[in-house]
Design a protein around this motif. Structure first.
Motif, PDB file in Angstrom:
ATOM      1  N   LEU A  30     -17.576-101.133 -27.496  1.00  0.00           N
ATOM      2  CA  LEU A  30     -18.845 -99.973 -27.370  1.00  0.00           C
ATOM      3  C   LEU A  30     -18.848 -98.658 -26.349  1.00  0.00           C
ATOM      4  CD1 LEU A  30     -21.607-100.019 -29.485  1.00  0.00           C
ATOM      5  CD2 LEU A  30     -22.417-100.627 -27.975  1.00  0.00           C
ATOM      6  N   ILE A  31     -18.609 -98.960 -24.852  1.00  0.00           N
ATOM      7  CA  ILE A  31     -18.942 -98.477 -24.193  1.00  0.00           C
ATOM      8  C   ILE A  31     -17.957 -97.395 -23.618  1.00  0.00           C
ATOM      9  CG2 ILE A  31     -19.487 -97.968 -21.501  1.00  0.00           C
ATOM     10  CD1 ILE A  31     -21.423-100.606 -22.067  1.00  0.00           C
ATOM     11  N   THR A  32     -16.821 -97.701 -23.949  1.00  0.00           N
ATOM     12  CA  THR A  32     -15.543 -96.959 -24.051  1.00  0.00           C
ATOM     13  C   THR A  32     -15.372 -95.650 -24.582  1.00  0.00           C
ATOM     14  OG1 THR A  32     -14.182 -98.638 -24.648  1.00  0.00           O
ATOM     15  CG2 THR A  32     -13.975 -98.166 -21.732  1.00  0.00           C
ATOM     16  N   PRO A  33     -15.181 -95.989 -25.895  1.00  0.00           N
ATOM     17  CA  PRO A  33     -15.201 -94.705 -26.851  1.00  0.00           C
ATOM     18  C   PRO A  33     -16.165 -93.414 -26.559  1.00  0.00           C
ATOM     19  CG  PRO A  33     -15.004 -96.893 -28.330  1.00  0.00           C
ATOM     20  CD  PRO A  33     -15.933 -97.235 -26.693  1.00  0.00           C
ATOM     21  N   LEU A  34     -18.008 -94.400 -26.296  1.00  0.00           N
ATOM     22  CA  LEU A  34     -19.194 -93.547 -25.759  1.00  0.00           C
ATOM     23  C   LEU A  34     -18.345 -92.477 -24.322  1.00  0.00           C
ATOM     24  CD1 LEU A  34     -21.912 -95.232 -26.519  1.00  0.00           C
ATOM     25  CD2 LEU A  34     -21.204 -93.367 -27.939  1.00  0.00           C
ATOM     26  N   LEU A  35     -18.119 -93.139 -23.672  1.00  0.00           N
ATOM     27  CA  LEU A  35     -17.583 -92.319 -21.733  1.00  0.00           C
ATOM     28  C   LEU A  35     -16.796 -91.095 -22.181  1.00  0.00           C
ATOM     29  CD1 LEU A  35     -16.716 -95.297 -19.327  1.00  0.00           C
ATOM     30  CD2 LEU A  35     -19.355 -93.172 -19.985  1.00  0.00           C
ATOM     31  N   SER A  36     -15.980 -91.971 -23.432  1.00  0.00           N
ATOM     32  CA  SER A  36     -14.107 -90.517 -23.624  1.00  0.00           C
ATOM     33  C   SER A  36     -14.928 -89.800 -23.865  1.00  0.00           C
ATOM     34  CB  SER A  36     -13.818 -91.354 -24.592  1.00  0.00           C
ATOM     35  OG  SER A  36     -13.607 -92.088 -25.041  1.00  0.00           O
TER      36      SER A  36
END
Lengths: 174, 97
Positions: free
Chosen positions: B24-30
């Motif tokens: 969930l978090i890594t795509p948002l971060l990218s």
């Protein structure tokens, strides 16, 4: 009351709350938040984000073009009033050159962004003039009226829906 | 706790494991990194545009652009680095945190 008893009681109450939460769907517990009745852009928040982003880019390009124009005129004016003074001419020349380079850099940066995030990473895509963010979601389920596969071990229909056969396939229905 | 918390209803129990929250978090971060990259490049462009004859502004703009590009490269190759490491260390099939 001793601290131990207090902790015990709190844990008990918390468990009771969790039971209530677990028994009901989210909106019945927390309620529903309505967005302000604006021009209708809040209906699809992802679309709104995309248009916000597009407007930001438009604004940056507008500001950049204005600043480039101002600096070009400024440099030209400096050159005009330099009157043979080598140093002033050099300054005016640098002003004009850097205005052009800066504008080019803004355009090149935008193109590089589009290539890297759209074509290479695929996180921010441009489709029909809209920016689409591929935002991950939790527990994606198939909603009502959408196609599902009953042969799968778990037809991922949303809560309250079942995978039922209709003419021409299977869809999630109540 | 698992007995009476329904994972389809209870919001926080949807984060079943560390893998799902990472997904969930890594795509948002990218996505955030990509937008920040764009903003930094625009800022560098503006700095060059308004530099006039000042060399320190050009230096500053070059630094901004350089570090923005380095950051985006790290974002781009983050997955690749982790997967290559997984192959080197022989982690089977999927990387489960």
């Amino acid at each position: 009351m001793s601290i131990k008893k207090l902790i015990k009681k709190t844990t008990f109450l918390l468990n009771k709350k969790l039971l209530i939460i677990a028994a009901n769907p989210v909106p019945t517990i927390f309620g529903r938040v309505e967005s302000p009745s604006g021009p209708g852009t809040f209906a699809d928040p992802l679309k709104t984000l995309g248009s916000l982003f597009a407007n930001f880019i438009r604004l940056v390009f507008l500001g950049g073009a204005l600043m480039a124009m101002i600096y070009l005129f400024w440099g030209a004016f400096d050159w005009l009033v330099a009157g043979g003074d080598k140093e002033s001419v050099e300054k005016a020349r640098l002003k004009i050159t850097n205005a052009v380079i800066g504008m080019l850099l803004i355009v090149v940066g935008f193109v590089a962004f589009g290539v890297v995030t759209g074509d290479m990473l695929g996180i921010i895509k441009k489709q029909n003039g809209n920016w689409i963010f591929t935002i991950p979601t939790v527990n994606k389920c198939i909603g009502g009226g959408e196609v599902c596969d009953p042969a799968a071990a778990k037809p991922d229909c949303c809560e309250g829906y079942l995978c039922k056969p209709v003419t021409g396939g299977n869809i999630c229905q109540r | 706790m698992n007995d009476f918390v329904n994972p389809t209803n209870f919001p926080s129990s949807r984060f079943a494991d560390l893998g799902s929250i990472t997904n969930l978090i890594t795509p948002l971060l990218s996505i955030g990194g990509g937008i920040i990259f764009l903003v930094m490049l625009f800022y560098a462009g503006f700095t060059v545009l308004t530099a006039g004859g000042k060399t320190e502004n050009l230096e500053k703009a070059r630094n901004i652009a350089t570090y923005a590009v380095i950051g985006l490269l790290v974002i781009m190759f983050g997955y690749l680095i982790v997967k290559v490491l997984a192959i080197i260390l022989n982690v089977q099939d999927k990387i489960t945190l």
